[in-house]
Write a protein that holds these residues in place. Sequence first.
Motif, PDB file in Angstrom:
ATOM      1  N   ALA A  95      34.238  30.993  39.506  1.00 19.96           N
ATOM      2  CA  ALA A  95      32.888  30.512  39.785  1.00 19.96           C
ATOM      3  C   ALA A  95      31.845  31.251  38.963  1.00 19.96           C
ATOM      4  CB  ALA A  95      32.582  30.666  41.276  1.00 19.96           C
ATOM      5  N   ALA A  96      32.116  32.533  38.661  1.00 15.06           N
ATOM      6  CA  ALA A  96      31.155  33.336  37.897  1.00 15.06           C
ATOM      7  C   ALA A  96      31.152  32.968  36.427  1.00 15.06           C
ATOM      8  CB  ALA A  96      31.467  34.819  38.069  1.00 15.06           C
ATOM      9  N   GLY A  97      32.279  32.497  35.906  1.00 11.88           N
ATOM     10  CA  GLY A  97      32.321  32.093  34.508  1.00 11.88           C
ATOM     11  C   GLY A  97      32.903  33.146  33.593  1.00 11.88           C
ATOM     12  N   PRO A  98      32.745  32.955  32.273  1.00 16.09           N
ATOM     13  CA  PRO A  98      33.435  33.800  31.295  1.00 16.09           C
ATOM     14  C   PRO A  98      33.043  35.258  31.314  1.00 16.09           C
ATOM     15  CG  PRO A  98      31.862  32.314  30.220  1.00 16.09           C
ATOM     16  CD  PRO A  98      31.970  31.883  31.649  1.00 16.09           C
ATOM     17  N   ALA A  99      31.907  35.610  31.917  1.00 14.10           N
ATOM     18  CA  ALA A  99      31.518  37.025  31.955  1.00 14.10           C
ATOM     19  C   ALA A  99      32.519  37.848  32.735  1.00 14.10           C
ATOM     20  CB  ALA A  99      30.134  37.183  32.586  1.00 14.10           C
ATOM     21  N   THR A 100      33.254  37.197  33.668  1.00 15.27           N
ATOM     22  CA  THR A 100      34.278  37.902  34.436  1.00 15.27           C
ATOM     23  C   THR A 100      35.633  37.282  34.195  1.00 15.27           C
ATOM     24  OG1 THR A 100      33.781  36.496  36.347  1.00 15.27           O
ATOM     25  CG2 THR A 100      32.716  38.643  36.259  1.00 15.27           C
ATOM     26  N   SER A 101      35.871  36.789  33.003  1.00 13.42           N
ATOM     27  CA  SER A 101      37.136  36.133  32.707  1.00 13.42           C
ATOM     28  C   SER A 101      38.287  37.090  32.888  1.00 13.42           C
ATOM     29  CB  SER A 101      37.140  35.591  31.276  1.00 13.42           C
ATOM     30  OG  SER A 101      37.037  36.634  30.356  1.00 13.42           O
ATOM     31  N   GLY A 102      39.474  36.532  33.024  1.00 10.84           N
ATOM     32  CA  GLY A 102      40.651  37.277  33.416  1.00 10.84           C
ATOM     33  C   GLY A 102      41.076  36.737  34.758  1.00 10.84           C
ATOM     34  N   ALA A 103      42.081  37.331  35.370  1.00  8.89           N
ATOM     35  CA  ALA A 103      42.602  36.786  36.619  1.00  8.89           C
ATOM     36  C   ALA A 103      42.221  37.630  37.810  1.00  8.89           C
ATOM     37  CB  ALA A 103      44.104  36.647  36.535  1.00  8.89           C
ATOM     38  N   GLY A 104      41.098  38.353  37.716  1.00 10.33           N
ATOM     39  CA  GLY A 104      40.636  39.097  38.873  1.00 10.33           C
ATOM     40  C   GLY A 104      41.606  40.192  39.247  1.00 10.33           C
ATOM     41  N   ALA A 105      42.224  40.045  40.415  1.00  9.42           N
ATOM     42  CA  ALA A 105      43.058  41.108  40.954  1.00  9.42           C
ATOM     43  C   ALA A 105      44.269  41.406  40.105  1.00  9.42           C
ATOM     44  CB  ALA A 105      43.508  40.724  42.363  1.00  9.42           C
ATOM     45  N   ALA A 106      44.691  40.471  39.275  1.00 13.82           N
ATOM     46  CA  ALA A 106      45.908  40.685  38.503  1.00 13.82           C
ATOM     47  C   ALA A 106      45.697  41.686  37.383  1.00 13.82           C
ATOM     48  CB  ALA A 106      46.408  39.364  37.931  1.00 13.82           C
ATOM     49  N   GLY A 107      44.450  41.878  36.943  1.00 11.68           N
ATOM     50  CA  GLY A 107      44.157  42.902  35.946  1.00 11.68           C
ATOM     51  C   GLY A 107      44.669  42.543  34.567  1.00 11.68           C
ATOM     52  N   PRO A 108      44.976  43.551  33.763  1.00 11.53           N
ATOM     53  CA  PRO A 108      45.324  43.338  32.365  1.00 11.53           C
ATOM     54  C   PRO A 108      46.521  42.439  32.147  1.00 11.53           C
ATOM     55  CG  PRO A 108      44.871  45.650  32.794  1.00 11.53           C
ATOM     56  CD  PRO A 108      44.917  44.968  34.109  1.00 11.53           C
ATOM     57  N   ALA A 109      47.405  42.364  33.147  1.00 12.85           N
ATOM     58  CA  ALA A 109      48.609  41.553  32.956  1.00 12.85           C
ATOM     59  C   ALA A 109      48.289  40.090  32.765  1.00 12.85           C
ATOM     60  CB  ALA A 109      49.540  41.708  34.161  1.00 12.85           C
ATOM     61  N   ARG A 121      32.404  24.804  39.476  1.00 10.96           N
ATOM     62  CA  ARG A 121      31.663  24.536  40.698  1.00 10.96           C
ATOM     63  C   ARG A 121      32.470  23.611  41.622  1.00 10.96           C
ATOM     64  NH1 ARG A 121      29.727  28.344  39.295  1.00 10.96           N
ATOM     65  NH2 ARG A 121      27.543  28.906  38.955  1.00 10.96           N
ATOM     66  N   GLN A 122      33.771  23.551  41.390  1.00  7.41           N
ATOM     67  CA  GLN A 122      34.636  22.692  42.180  1.00  7.41           C
ATOM     68  C   GLN A 122      35.967  23.418  42.381  1.00  7.41           C
ATOM     69  OE1 GLN A 122      35.056  18.095  41.747  1.00  7.41           O
ATOM     70  NE2 GLN A 122      36.439  18.963  40.233  1.00  7.41           N
ATOM     71  N   ALA A 123      36.360  23.606  43.635  1.00  5.45           N
ATOM     72  CA  ALA A 123      37.611  24.291  43.943  1.00  5.45           C
ATOM     73  C   ALA A 123      38.439  23.449  44.902  1.00  5.45           C
ATOM     74  CB  ALA A 123      37.334  25.657  44.567  1.00  5.45           C
ATOM     75  N   VAL A 124      39.761  23.568  44.773  1.00  8.25           N
ATOM     76  CA  VAL A 124      40.680  22.855  45.662  1.00  8.25           C
ATOM     77  C   VAL A 124      41.679  23.856  46.218  1.00  8.25           C
ATOM     78  CG1 VAL A 124      42.398  21.035  45.911  1.00  8.25           C
ATOM     79  CG2 VAL A 124      40.446  20.703  44.359  1.00  8.25           C
ATOM     80  N   ILE A 125      41.722  23.965  47.531  1.00  8.10           N
ATOM     81  CA  ILE A 125      42.678  24.836  48.208  1.00  8.10           C
ATOM     82  C   ILE A 125      43.760  23.955  48.804  1.00  8.10           C
ATOM     83  CG2 ILE A 125      43.011  26.551  50.033  1.00  8.10           C
ATOM     84  CD1 ILE A 125      40.052  27.278  49.732  1.00  8.10           C
ATOM     85  N   LEU A 126      44.944  24.000  48.220  1.00 12.36           N
ATOM     86  CA  LEU A 126      46.057  23.175  48.668  1.00 12.36           C
ATOM     87  C   LEU A 126      46.753  23.837  49.851  1.00 12.36           C
ATOM     88  CD1 LEU A 126      47.419  22.471  45.090  1.00 12.36           C
ATOM     89  CD2 LEU A 126      46.397  20.750  46.590  1.00 12.36           C
ATOM     90  N   ALA A 127      47.081  23.033  50.864  1.00 10.49           N
ATOM     91  CA  ALA A 127      47.707  23.562  52.086  1.00 10.49           C
ATOM     92  C   ALA A 127      46.874  24.727  52.624  1.00 10.49           C
ATOM     93  CB  ALA A 127      49.152  23.988  51.819  1.00 10.49           C
ATOM     94  N   SER A 128      45.623  24.451  52.936  1.00 10.14           N
ATOM     95  CA  SER A 128      44.654  25.497  53.258  1.00 10.14           C
ATOM     96  C   SER A 128      44.951  26.230  54.561  1.00 10.14           C
ATOM     97  CB  SER A 128      43.247  24.909  53.314  1.00 10.14           C
ATOM     98  OG  SER A 128      43.171  23.875  54.284  1.00 10.14           O
ATOM     99  N   GLY A 129      45.677  25.605  55.489  1.00  5.67           N
ATOM    100  CA  GLY A 129      46.043  26.279  56.724  1.00  5.67           C
ATOM    101  C   GLY A 129      44.837  26.867  57.434  1.00  5.67           C
ATOM    102  N   LEU A 130      44.935  28.146  57.818  1.00  5.33           N
ATOM    103  CA  LEU A 130      43.828  28.833  58.491  1.00  5.33           C
ATOM    104  C   LEU A 130      43.021  29.684  57.526  1.00  5.33           C
ATOM    105  CD1 LEU A 130      45.502  29.839  61.886  1.00  5.33           C
ATOM    106  CD2 LEU A 130      44.055  27.866  61.356  1.00  5.33           C
ATOM    107  N   ASP A 131      43.121  29.389  56.241  1.00  2.00           N
ATOM    108  CA  ASP A 131      42.313  30.054  55.232  1.00  2.00           C
ATOM    109  C   ASP A 131      40.836  29.740  55.478  1.00  2.00           C
ATOM    110  OD1 ASP A 131      40.856  29.381  52.428  1.00  2.00           O
ATOM    111  OD2 ASP A 131      42.112  31.149  52.213  1.00  2.00           O
ATOM    112  N   ALA A 132      40.001  30.778  55.418  1.00  8.62           N
ATOM    113  CA  ALA A 132      38.570  30.593  55.700  1.00  8.62           C
ATOM    114  C   ALA A 132      37.702  30.947  54.505  1.00  8.62           C
ATOM    115  CB  ALA A 132      38.172  31.433  56.903  1.00  8.62           C
TER     116      ALA A 132
END
Length: 327
Positions: A95-109, A121-132
């Motif tokens: 959502a933040a865009g290329p300024a924070t590109s990369g995979a977040g928690a995965a780090g350099p890998a 500006r569009q996200a899809v959570i598949l099998a969202s369950g009790l995800d909030a």
Amino acid sequence: MTRTDNDTWDLASSVGATATLVAAARAAASREADPLIDDPFAEPLVRAVGVEFFTRLASGALPTPDDQAAMGVSRMIDSMAVRTKFFDEFFLAGAAGPATSGAGAAGPATSGAGAAGPGVRQAVILASGLDARAYRLDWPDGMVVFEIDQPEVIAFKTETLAGYGAAPGCERRAVAVDLRDDWAGALRAAGFDPQAPTAWSAEGLLGYLPPEAQDRLLDAITELSAPGSRVAIDCVPRSSQEKQDESRKRMEATAEHWRDQGLDLNFGDLVYLGDRNEPGAYLSSHGWQVGSASINELLSAGGRATFDEDEPMNQLYYISASYGGAR
């Protein structure tokens, strides 16, 4: 109960109970002195489901330390904490865009698998369950989050959170459909724009799909993804029949300890362990740029103990990919 093609469940049984278990682990992880995540909605949702074992886990009323070790409770909580953090950061980075590109928690890998172009500006959570996540993440203005799950699950979560006065921090669009049905059509009908970049998540999902259904899901994601889209998935590597048999035995042993605590849930009956395409390689062959991180990399980054080499959970890994548009 062993899976069938048209089986059904609620949040207290079969595959649905795993969603409640994950929420209970998120609640327990959020209660830690130095938490990696903060999910204030997990415990209320678990309590509303009404399964005593899950409520005790969510509230911190765990079994004795010896029972916890036999059941793998503390390791499960750590694993769910880093998994949740991975997907949280994936969505926020996209959502933040290329300024924070990369995979977040995965780090350099995961270098090279970051956001392409402006923030999604569009996200899809598949099998969202009790995800909030639609309720608890700090979404930017204009964010639309689609949650896909079975009608009963969607209705339960929506009504329960509304009863607690919770409101989404984005435009949440619930898509009540089973992933075995025409979920892509239902997603479009809910206003999904296939021409706009999308952030997709398939969290805790692939293992509950037969191999051919996994491929169909990844094909549909690719078909619906505009250039600049992203996807994050947690994966288990392909294994020999011997390894699969060993995994089932371990699951059955853990299930016995869980039964002693009042929960009759055997993961070995719920997952599909047969040979399947490796998700990262499959996505790479369909135009995605893929990076990955192992569960132990995430645990280490979060200051949590890693799995030993002989532990099955040691094999878990996470992928984050961006789509360039090649068909």
